[in-house]
Scaffold this active site. Structure first.
Site, mmCIF file in Angstrom:
data_model
loop_
_atom_site.group_PDB
_atom_site.id
_atom_site.type_symbol
_atom_site.label_atom_id
_atom_site.label_comp_id
_atom_site.label_asym_id
_atom_site.label_seq_id
_atom_site.Cartn_x
_atom_site.Cartn_y
_atom_site.Cartn_z
ATOM 1 N N CYS A 84 0.847 -1.190 0.000
ATOM 2 C CA CYS A 84 0.000 0.000 0.000
ATOM 3 C C CYS A 84 0.884 1.242 0.000
ATOM 4 C CB CYS A 84 -0.873 0.012 1.241
ATOM 5 S SG CYS A 84 -1.909 -1.437 1.369
ATOM 6 N N ARG B 1 2.354 1.377 -5.876
ATOM 7 C CA ARG B 1 2.468 0.558 -4.665
ATOM 8 C C ARG B 1 1.208 -0.255 -4.383
ATOM 9 N NH1 ARG B 1 6.756 1.912 -1.269
ATOM 10 N NH2 ARG B 1 5.703 0.748 0.356
ATOM 11 N N TRP C 169 -3.525 -2.170 -1.645
ATOM 12 C CA TRP C 169 -3.284 -3.458 -2.281
ATOM 13 C C TRP C 169 -3.800 -4.461 -1.260
ATOM 14 C CZ3 TRP C 169 -0.203 -7.902 -1.479
ATOM 15 C CH2 TRP C 169 0.005 -8.695 -2.617
ATOM 16 N N ASN D 133 0.032 1.143 6.247
ATOM 17 C CA ASN D 133 0.655 0.170 5.367
ATOM 18 C C ASN D 133 1.339 -0.856 6.256
ATOM 19 O OD1 ASN D 133 1.916 -1.173 3.245
ATOM 20 N ND2 ASN D 133 3.667 0.233 3.241
ATOM 21 N N GLY D 134 1.084 -2.127 6.005
ATOM 22 C CA GLY D 134 1.674 -3.182 6.837
ATOM 23 C C GLY D 134 0.585 -4.153 7.246
ATOM 24 N N GLU E 295 13.533 -14.826 -16.438
ATOM 25 C CA GLU E 295 13.135 -13.418 -16.405
ATOM 26 C C GLU E 295 12.255 -13.069 -17.614
ATOM 27 O OE1 GLU E 295 12.960 -11.228 -14.308
ATOM 28 O OE2 GLU E 295 12.828 -9.340 -15.384
ATOM 29 N N LYS F 93 8.506 -11.630 -17.192
ATOM 30 C CA LYS F 93 8.046 -10.359 -17.777
ATOM 31 C C LYS F 93 6.806 -10.594 -18.621
ATOM 32 C CE LYS F 93 9.540 -8.073 -15.804
ATOM 33 N NZ LYS F 93 10.576 -8.153 -14.820
ATOM 34 N N GLU G 297 3.641 -11.578 -16.392
ATOM 35 C CA GLU G 297 3.090 -10.597 -15.460
ATOM 36 C C GLU G 297 2.398 -9.439 -16.158
ATOM 37 O OE1 GLU G 297 7.306 -8.411 -14.262
ATOM 38 O OE2 GLU G 297 5.674 -8.371 -12.836
ATOM 39 N N HIS H 228 12.282 -33.396 -19.892
ATOM 40 C CA HIS H 228 11.986 -34.211 -18.709
ATOM 41 C C HIS H 228 10.576 -33.926 -18.187
ATOM 42 C CE1 HIS H 228 16.074 -35.671 -18.648
ATOM 43 N NE2 HIS H 228 16.506 -34.421 -18.732
ATOM 44 N N LYS I 176 4.225 -3.096 -6.502
ATOM 45 C CA LYS I 176 5.646 -2.867 -6.767
ATOM 46 C C LYS I 176 6.522 -3.408 -5.652
ATOM 47 C CE LYS I 176 8.974 -1.110 -9.173
ATOM 48 N NZ LYS I 176 9.300 -1.869 -10.381
HETATM 49 O O1 M6R Z 1 11.915 -4.792 -4.559
HETATM 50 P P1 M6R Z 1 12.432 -6.164 -4.859
HETATM 51 O O2 M6R Z 1 13.495 -6.152 -5.903
HETATM 52 O O3 M6R Z 1 12.862 -6.905 -3.636
HETATM 53 O O4 M6R Z 1 11.183 -6.930 -5.461
HETATM 54 C C1 M6R Z 1 11.201 -8.307 -5.665
HETATM 55 C C2 M6R Z 1 10.072 -8.721 -6.579
HETATM 56 O O5 M6R Z 1 8.844 -8.466 -5.976
HETATM 57 C C3 M6R Z 1 10.139 -7.984 -7.924
HETATM 58 O O6 M6R Z 1 11.376 -8.164 -8.524
HETATM 59 C C4 M6R Z 1 9.042 -8.485 -8.886
HETATM 60 O O7 M6R Z 1 9.262 -9.826 -9.194
HETATM 61 C C5 M6R Z 1 9.069 -7.631 -10.134
HETATM 62 N N1 M6R Z 1 8.316 -6.433 -9.929
HETATM 63 C C6 M6R Z 1 8.583 -8.340 -11.335
HETATM 64 O O8 M6R Z 1 8.773 -7.577 -12.477
#
Ligand code: M6R
Length: 593
Positions: free
Chosen positions: A2, A27, A71, A97-98, A466, A470, A473, A489, A588
């Site tokens: 959040c 966020r 969030w 937030n938390g 990766e 990408k 997501e 496998h 984020k």
């Molecule tokens: O802030 P961080 O790098 O620790 O975040 C880790 C993951 O949440 C972050 O890399 C997430 O997988 C990406 N936003 C995906 O694109």
């Protein structure tokens, strides 16, 4: 997770709050709300984004207020669950937030005492507890509440009748933005960049009392002085700058990010001294992170093993926290863009408790990771607003290359080649961007499928992970990253004409094996998109589509391959009309386990 914001000063608070919330939207974005303190408290909140709320909100008077982007964790996204939350009298409002871990027990107690709850959230216990303890002094009431609640929080509270915001931090980030005749509070600095570049980073346990012209911080009952910092980020860094999406802008910023890291190499070299000392004393190294940052750690493992020659375990922080005894003679590195990822912070604590020295690589000054770690290296990505990590990942890779090149005792001739190669990377990344329209064509093709595999080997296996992350997501195409040798496998059962495979190649010792893997895939009818360096004469004969990237040393191939795969994912998502900067269900910074 959040985003929270507060304003107190000489301006109308409502437009300031909406502006700050818009900057914090990455966020969390399932619902949002504001509370303004005029002659009485007015709250306006709903599901949806900040722009929608701003359009429909009546003009609420007041020069002090608080706001929140949610969030959802406790209770679905709904108007009732959106913040701010109030007490029974409607005079006290709180954004948080938390997670309040003992909220159920507190809620039962408060209900028995006659408090009526309007939401399913954990947060709502806070305004009710403040109401219970309030005797004309908000700060005193908040201090009592903090004695009751358990968990993590960044809180901003206000009450009708007092011209102040009271804030508290434990385990969730909170900064104070210092203005001339006003002050702001926010989850991170990007929210306040339009108003000030002077900030105070609060520490865990801090309680702040903020008026239009004063800030007082206490910790454990004692007044403390928290240093004012100047933020290096510019407001333009957090704007789209003419691009359709933040993600596209951030992809295009990568040559600059690479260049900035190289320019800052001198200061990195100082960290390399710490790193080299850490490695000398250690028998092994562990690298921990989550999501995209974990993929950077996997590449880091290759870089360290090749250039430093010690064994590295790279693991998701979320898994590390539940297994493995930590060996004391382990050098440790944690990688986190936000510096606030709960699992990564927990792993850092576990490492420290075991007596390990921890080096954190993070993009956010004053973040929790930087406070916990023994050494911190800041990446030079600038603020990343798109939820999908792009330039922050690139900045992490560059830090890893630079640190290890500074610490290696590789032969002089090899080192000279690598140094020459790394200096060319800004230009090489730019060359991939220059090929954008071709990649867009392939993305158009890819966007018609529902499933895809990404395969790679060696240092490009993490790039397969990766690339798949990408794509899935932001485009919602189901994508799996696989070590190319593992495909037969099990996953082979899924290969057919409707399952494209994106094969990532480098001209290293994995190349021949990758060619065999492409042939095996083709024999199962799957279309193959191959990512290969310019001048390759073989792959074009095997694959259906070929995306070429500039030639670089194999160790640096993740840089050019990453840019190409980011563009592929971006344009596939755009073709499918997805909300690229704010993918569904994601946030984020993930501040819960
Ligand atoms: O802030 P961080 O790098 O620790 O975040 C880790 C993951 O949440 C972050 O890399 C997430 O997988 C990406 N936003 C995906 O694109």
């Amino acid at each position: 997770m959040c985003g929270i914001v507060g304003y107190i000063g000489d301006k109308l608070a409502q437009p300031v709050l909406f502006n700050c919330l818009a900057r914090l939207e990455y966020r969390g974005y399932d619902s949002c709300g504001i509370a303004l303190k005029g002659s009485r408290l007015r709250v306006y909140k709903d599901v949806g984004g900040v722009k929608e709320l701003e359009r429909t909100a009546p003009l609420l008077e007041g020069t002090a207020g608080i706001g929140h982007n949610r969030w959802a964790t406790h209770g679905e996204p709904s108007q009732a669950n959106a913040h701010p939350h109030c007490d029974c009298s409607g005079n006290i409002a709180v954004v948080h937030n938390g997670i309040i871990s003992n909220f159920q027990q507190l809620r039962q107690q408060l209900t028995a005492e006659g408090h009526r709850f309007a939401s399913q959230t954990d947060t709502e216990v806070i305004p009710h507890l403040i109401e219970k303890y309030y005797q004309g002094n908000l700060e005193a009431a908040v201090i009592m509440v903090l004695g009751d609640i358990k968990g993590s929080y960044a809180i901003i509270a206000l009450v009708v009748g007092e011209d102040k915001l009271v804030v508290a931090r434990k385990g969730s980030p909170l900064i104070i933005g210092l203005g001339d005749r006003d002050n702001l509070v926010a989850s991170d600095v990007t929210a306040v960049l339009d108003y000030t570049d002077r900030v105070i980073y609060l520490e865990d346990g801090d309680i702040g009392v903020i008026t239009a012209n004063s800030v007082r911080v206490t910790n454990g009952g004692t007044e403390v002085s928290r240093q004012e910092s100047r933020v290096r980020w510019m407001v333009e860094d957090a704007q789209k700058g003419g691009y359709e999406h933040f993600m596209l802008k951030e992809i295009h910023e990568q040559p600059r990010v690479i260049r900035d890291t190289l320019i800052g190499w001198g200061s990195l070299a100082e960290s390399a001294v710490d790193l080299a000392a850490m490695c000398r004393e250690a028998e092994s190294m562990v690298m921990l992170a989550c999501g995209t940052s974990y993929h950077a750690a996997l590449i880091g493992k290759h870089i360290v093993e090749e250039l430093i020659g010690i064994r590295v375990r790279a693991e998701p922080a979320s898994e590390f926290n539940y297994c493995h005894p930590v060996l004391a003679k382990t050098a440790a590195m944690v990688i986190t863009q936000s510096g606030e990822t709960a699992d990564t912070l927990k792993a850092t604590q576990k490492l420290k408790a075991a007596g390990c020295k921890v080096l954190a690589i993070t993009n956010v000054m004053g973040s929790s990771a930087s406070r916990l770690a023994d050494y911190t290296v800041y990446t030079r990505a600038g603020p990343e607003i798109g939820v999908a990590a792009t330039k922050s990942f690139m900045a992490q890779l560059m830090v890893l290359y630079c640190l290890m090149l500074s610490s290696t005792d590789a032969k002089a001739s090899r080192l000279a080649d690598l140094m020459a190669g790394v200096r060319q990377l800004p230009e090489k990344a730019q060359q991939v961007l220059n090929n954008e329209s071709r990649i867009e064509e392939y993305a158009h093709h890819l966007s018609g499928y529902d499933n895809a595999f990404f395969i790679g080997r060696g240092v490009n296996f993490p790039i397969a992970l990766e690339g798949a992350l990408k794509l899935k997501e932001i485009s919602y195409i189901h994508a799996e990253g696989y070590a190319a040798g593992e495909l037969k496998h099990g996953p082979f059962a899924l290969l057919r004409k409707e399952t494209p495979v994106i094969a990532i190649l480098a001209h290293d010792n994995t190349y021949e094996a990758m060619l065999s893997n492409i042939k095996e895939v083709k024999a199962r009818q799957s279309p193959v998109i191959a990512l290969v360096e310019e001048g390759d004469k073989t792959v074009g004969k095997l694959a259906d589509y070929v995306i070429t990237v500039p030639q670089v040393a194999p160790l640096f191939s993740p840089v050019v391959n990453t840019v190409a795969l980011q563009l592929l994912a971006y344009y596939a998502a755009r073709e499918r009309g997805c909300p690229i900067d704010t993918p569904r269900n994601l946030a984020k910074s993930v501040t819960v386990e």
